[in-house]
Design a protein around this motif. Structure first.
Motif, PDB file in Angstrom:
ATOM      1  N   THR A  75      -9.875   0.853  -5.072  1.00  0.00           N
ATOM      2  CA  THR A  75     -10.140  -0.370  -5.188  1.00  0.00           C
ATOM      3  C   THR A  75     -10.566  -0.962  -3.769  1.00  0.00           C
ATOM      4  O   THR A  75     -11.671  -1.652  -3.607  1.00  0.00           O
ATOM      5  CB  THR A  75      -8.983  -1.058  -5.770  1.00  0.00           C
ATOM      6  OG1 THR A  75      -8.643  -0.590  -6.902  1.00  0.00           O
ATOM      7  CG2 THR A  75      -9.715  -2.600  -6.334  1.00  0.00           C
ATOM      8  N   LEU A  76      -9.635  -0.604  -2.806  1.00  0.00           N
ATOM      9  CA  LEU A  76     -10.046  -1.164  -1.331  1.00  0.00           C
ATOM     10  C   LEU A  76     -11.572  -0.598  -1.114  1.00  0.00           C
ATOM     11  O   LEU A  76     -12.205  -1.080  -0.341  1.00  0.00           O
ATOM     12  CB  LEU A  76      -9.011  -0.771  -0.503  1.00  0.00           C
ATOM     13  CG  LEU A  76      -7.672  -1.522  -0.455  1.00  0.00           C
ATOM     14  CD1 LEU A  76      -6.612  -0.994   0.427  1.00  0.00           C
ATOM     15  CD2 LEU A  76      -7.785  -2.940  -0.149  1.00  0.00           C
TER      16      LEU A  76
ATOM     17  N   ALA B 199      -4.778  -4.661  -4.767  1.00  0.00           N
ATOM     18  CA  ALA B 199      -5.485  -4.321  -3.900  1.00  0.00           C
ATOM     19  C   ALA B 199      -6.902  -5.329  -3.919  1.00  0.00           C
ATOM     20  O   ALA B 199      -7.347  -5.324  -2.721  1.00  0.00           O
ATOM     21  CB  ALA B 199      -6.335  -2.902  -4.382  1.00  0.00           C
TER      22      ALA B 199
ATOM     23  N   ASN C 286     -12.946  -2.223   8.583  1.00  0.00           N
ATOM     24  CA  ASN C 286     -11.959  -2.218   7.590  1.00  0.00           C
ATOM     25  C   ASN C 286     -12.387  -1.179   6.331  1.00  0.00           C
ATOM     26  O   ASN C 286     -11.476  -0.326   5.888  1.00  0.00           O
ATOM     27  CB  ASN C 286     -11.895  -3.561   6.921  1.00  0.00           C
ATOM     28  CG  ASN C 286     -11.075  -4.413   7.700  1.00  0.00           C
ATOM     29  OD1 ASN C 286      -9.572  -4.217   7.954  1.00  0.00           O
ATOM     30  ND2 ASN C 286     -11.524  -5.280   8.288  1.00  0.00           N
ATOM     31  N   THR C 287     -13.498  -0.908   6.087  1.00  0.00           N
ATOM     32  CA  THR C 287     -14.050   0.101   5.234  1.00  0.00           C
ATOM     33  C   THR C 287     -13.610   1.378   5.481  1.00  0.00           C
ATOM     34  O   THR C 287     -13.154   2.173   4.990  1.00  0.00           O
ATOM     35  CB  THR C 287     -15.731  -0.051   5.012  1.00  0.00           C
ATOM     36  OG1 THR C 287     -16.018  -1.450   4.412  1.00  0.00           O
ATOM     37  CG2 THR C 287     -16.237   1.101   4.072  1.00  0.00           C
TER      38      THR C 287
ATOM     39  N   GLU D  60       0.920  -1.162  -0.033  1.00  0.00           N
ATOM     40  CA  GLU D  60      -0.036   0.003   0.068  1.00  0.00           C
ATOM     41  C   GLU D  60       0.688   1.374  -0.088  1.00  0.00           C
ATOM     42  O   GLU D  60       0.642   2.218  -0.630  1.00  0.00           O
ATOM     43  CB  GLU D  60      -1.113  -0.021   1.262  1.00  0.00           C
ATOM     44  CG  GLU D  60      -2.015   1.228   1.075  1.00  0.00           C
ATOM     45  CD  GLU D  60      -3.244   0.877   2.187  1.00  0.00           C
ATOM     46  OE1 GLU D  60      -3.412   1.811   2.996  1.00  0.00           O
ATOM     47  OE2 GLU D  60      -3.684  -0.240   2.244  1.00  0.00           O
TER      48      GLU D  60
ATOM     49  N   GLN E 226     -10.030   2.452   5.583  1.00  0.00           N
ATOM     50  CA  GLN E 226      -9.623   3.032   4.081  1.00  0.00           C
ATOM     51  C   GLN E 226     -10.316   4.365   3.828  1.00  0.00           C
ATOM     52  O   GLN E 226      -9.437   5.344   3.249  1.00  0.00           O
ATOM     53  CB  GLN E 226     -10.250   2.087   2.773  1.00  0.00           C
ATOM     54  CG  GLN E 226     -10.035   0.725   3.025  1.00  0.00           C
ATOM     55  CD  GLN E 226      -8.320   0.428   3.290  1.00  0.00           C
ATOM     56  OE1 GLN E 226      -7.637   1.015   2.700  1.00  0.00           O
ATOM     57  NE2 GLN E 226      -7.881  -0.629   4.146  1.00  0.00           N
TER      58      GLN E 226
ATOM     59  N   SER F 297     -17.041  -7.076   1.620  1.00  0.00           N
ATOM     60  CA  SER F 297     -16.551  -8.326   2.005  1.00  0.00           C
ATOM     61  C   SER F 297     -17.319  -9.051   3.080  1.00  0.00           C
ATOM     62  O   SER F 297     -17.403 -10.420   3.105  1.00  0.00           O
ATOM     63  CB  SER F 297     -15.240  -7.899   2.887  1.00  0.00           C
ATOM     64  OG  SER F 297     -15.410  -7.046   3.829  1.00  0.00           O
TER      65      SER F 297
ATOM     66  N   LEU G  65     -14.217  -2.548  -2.953  1.00  0.00           N
ATOM     67  CA  LEU G  65     -14.366  -3.853  -2.713  1.00  0.00           C
ATOM     68  C   LEU G  65     -14.669  -4.372  -1.081  1.00  0.00           C
ATOM     69  O   LEU G  65     -15.248  -5.158  -0.820  1.00  0.00           O
ATOM     70  CB  LEU G  65     -13.126  -4.744  -3.014  1.00  0.00           C
ATOM     71  CG  LEU G  65     -13.029  -4.698  -4.533  1.00  0.00           C
ATOM     72  CD1 LEU G  65     -11.793  -5.472  -5.078  1.00  0.00           C
ATOM     73  CD2 LEU G  65     -14.467  -5.406  -5.397  1.00  0.00           C
ATOM     74  N   VAL G  66     -13.746  -3.390  -0.156  1.00  0.00           N
ATOM     75  CA  VAL G  66     -14.109  -4.042   1.370  1.00  0.00           C
ATOM     76  C   VAL G  66     -15.390  -3.872   1.914  1.00  0.00           C
ATOM     77  O   VAL G  66     -15.885  -4.859   2.725  1.00  0.00           O
ATOM     78  CB  VAL G  66     -12.993  -3.027   2.191  1.00  0.00           C
ATOM     79  CG1 VAL G  66     -13.173  -3.253   3.819  1.00  0.00           C
ATOM     80  CG2 VAL G  66     -11.550  -3.389   1.804  1.00  0.00           C
TER      81      VAL G  66
ATOM     82  N   SER H 106      -7.876 -14.578  -2.757  1.00  0.00           N
ATOM     83  CA  SER H 106      -7.160 -13.511  -2.356  1.00  0.00           C
ATOM     84  C   SER H 106      -5.730 -13.357  -2.734  1.00  0.00           C
ATOM     85  O   SER H 106      -5.146 -12.579  -3.368  1.00  0.00           O
ATOM     86  CB  SER H 106      -7.165 -13.123  -0.762  1.00  0.00           C
ATOM     87  OG  SER H 106      -6.302 -12.374  -0.352  1.00  0.00           O
TER      88      SER H 106
ATOM     89  N   ALA I   6      -8.171  -6.381  -0.194  1.00  0.00           N
ATOM     90  CA  ALA I   6      -9.807  -6.216   0.090  1.00  0.00           C
ATOM     91  C   ALA I   6     -10.186  -7.468   0.709  1.00  0.00           C
ATOM     92  O   ALA I   6     -11.140  -7.419   1.369  1.00  0.00           O
ATOM     93  CB  ALA I   6     -10.071  -5.655  -1.132  1.00  0.00           C
TER      94      ALA I   6
END
Length: 461
Positions: free
Chosen positions: A46-47, A98, A385-386, A15, A389, A54, A50-51, A70, A102
């Motif tokens: 992208t993170l 990424a 996690n979202t 990262e 980011q 998840s 996509l996160v 992954s 993610a």
């Protein structure tokens, strides 16, 4: 856990690893600084897209399936990046990388919540902290050395065998631990989630490079906020939401998530402006600047597992506020740095900042997730996690904007604008302002830290 930690470490290393190579890539690929910045922005974007989904993926696919997907994305992206002859292929590789991380980050959190008893999770989250905090902290040092001695491609050639080892190890030992419920997929939620989180990350990332008034920043921010409002309303009405926001009904989860959001903003903004101060303000090489920041990364690596054990024994009540007091005091000292500041003092301050972050991050995270019932584990992991980011994108963008405004203000007031000595002085004036912004964020965090209480399984103090 070894497989998860190894692959997660390389993902987070990637990262920030390319940051110190951007100036080389600008010259090599004949691209502008704004274009080069997309190698980091595209990764974050992208993170950010996509996160959020998840939590849904964790309920549709087994632990092994998600782990394998992954790692395949990570290995493929890293190989393409190592071989990339130009910017377009390298950009594509960053998006593939990424996608891998993610999937990995929420999987790692969810696996800990399922397989490790609540009273021992602090130590496990201390190890995850090594992935989330230490990997980005040491990446600039290792990258600086590789660029100095070899070339930028070696950042990826170094990562590749570790990812392959993690993949082989996981193929042999990874077990399915999650419960597959296969909830109904709401396409509309997927679309507005992408527009919402993607739009906001894109707006903040673009603002950091081009200013807040540009058309693309304003439009993407409006689209992102409106989509996010619609997304939240829809999730709260659905019986089987894509991201179950009812996790926020648990107060310690809410406080823990806020603590992580604030810590991530402070850490990533500091990690962005400190190397700029060392390289462009003091004239150090990328490798030397990385070495200055290395002790803080090492101390963080030592402190996170210790903090995990402290949390398991004593809880977060005094640890988290104490950590934020340390962070605030360090930022106050950093807001006064100049060209005369000793490197030894910078090393000490950066190390103390990392100690403070380790005291806040891990206990807040473990305590917050411990309060959730098992059916909300995937959603809680996805939410945290979202927002990490988002915090990273917001923290770096606001820090760059404040720093740029401070530089411009300084240059307006100088008598001889052509004097090259004024460049580093203007930069340092801007960096001082960025640290003042970080102090304000830390003080807000300190206020909320006093509301944190220890969560026990089945009851709450």
């Amino acid at each position: 856990m070894i497989s998860l930690l190894l692959s997660g470490f390389i993902g987070m290393f990637n990262e920030t690893a390319l940051n110190v190579a951007l100036s080389d890539l600008i010259n090599l690929f004949h691209i502008s600084a704004a274009t080069a910045q997309w190698l980091t922005t595209g990764y974050l974007l992208t993170l950010g897209i996509l996160v959020p989904i998840s939590g849904l993926l964790l309920q549709w696919f087994s632990t092994r399936q998600l782990f394998m997907a992954s790692l395949i994305f990570s290995v493929l992206g890293t190989l393409v990046a190592a071989l990339a002859p130009g910017f377009e292929m390298l950009m594509t590789a960053r998006v593939i990388q990424a996608a891998g991380i993610a999937l990995m980050l929420p999987l790692m959190f969810n696996t800990v919540l399922i397989i490790i008893p609540a009273e021992k999770r602090g130590g496990a989250y201390g190890l995850i902290g090594l992935v989330l905090v230490v990997a980005p902290a040491i990446a600039p040092t290792i990258s600086g050395l590789l660029i100095d001695k070899l070339s930028w491609n070696w950042i990826f050639w170094l990562s590749l065998p570790i990812l392959v080892i993690a993949l082989l190890f996981g193929m042999r030992s990874m077990q399915n631990v999650s419960t597959i419920t296969k909830p109904k997929i709401d396409i509309f939620s997927l679309v507005i989630s992408t527009l919402g989180f993607g739009g906001i990350v894109f707006a903040f990332s673009s603002a950091g490079e081009g200013g807040w008034g540009t058309t693309k920043v304003v439009i993407s921010m409006i689209v992102g906020i409106l989509a996010l409002i619609i997304f939240v309303g829809r999730q709260l009405r659905m019986k089987q939401p894509m991201m179950d926001l009812r996790a926020f009904k648990h107060p310690m989860f809410t406080v823990g998530t806020l603590m992580i959001f604030i810590t991530m903003m402070v850490m990533l903004s500091a990690m962005l402006v400190l190397p700029m101060y060392l390289i462009r303000g003091l004239g150090l090489s990328a490798f030397t600047a990385g070495l200055v920041m290395l002790p803080g990364g090492i101390i963080n690596a030592i402190m996170l597992p210790i903090m995990g054990r402290v949390f398991d024994k004593f809880g977060p009540k005094w640890v988290v506020p104490s950590g934020l007091i340390i962070i605030t005091v360090v930022l106050w000292f950093l807001s006064g740095i100049s060209t005369a500041t000793a490197l030894a003092l910078i090393i000490v301050l950066h190390s103390c900042l990392m100690i403070g972050i380790s005291m806040v991050w891990m206990p807040s995270q473990a305590n917050g997730l411990n309060q959730l019932p098992p059916e909300l584990y995937p959603h809680g992991s996805a939410i945290m996690n979202t927002l990490q980011q988002l915090a990273g994108a917001i923290g770096t963008a606001v820090a760059v904007s404040i720093m740029t405004a401070g530089m411009n203000s300084f240059m307006k007031d100088v008598a001889d604008k052509a004097d090259p000595a004024n460049g580093p002085l203007a930069l340092i004036a801007g960096i001082q302002n960025a640290f003042i912004f970080a102090i304000i964020v830390a003080i807000v965090g300190l206020f909320f830290a006093f509301f944190i209480k220890r969560v026990h399984v089945g009851k709450q103090e």
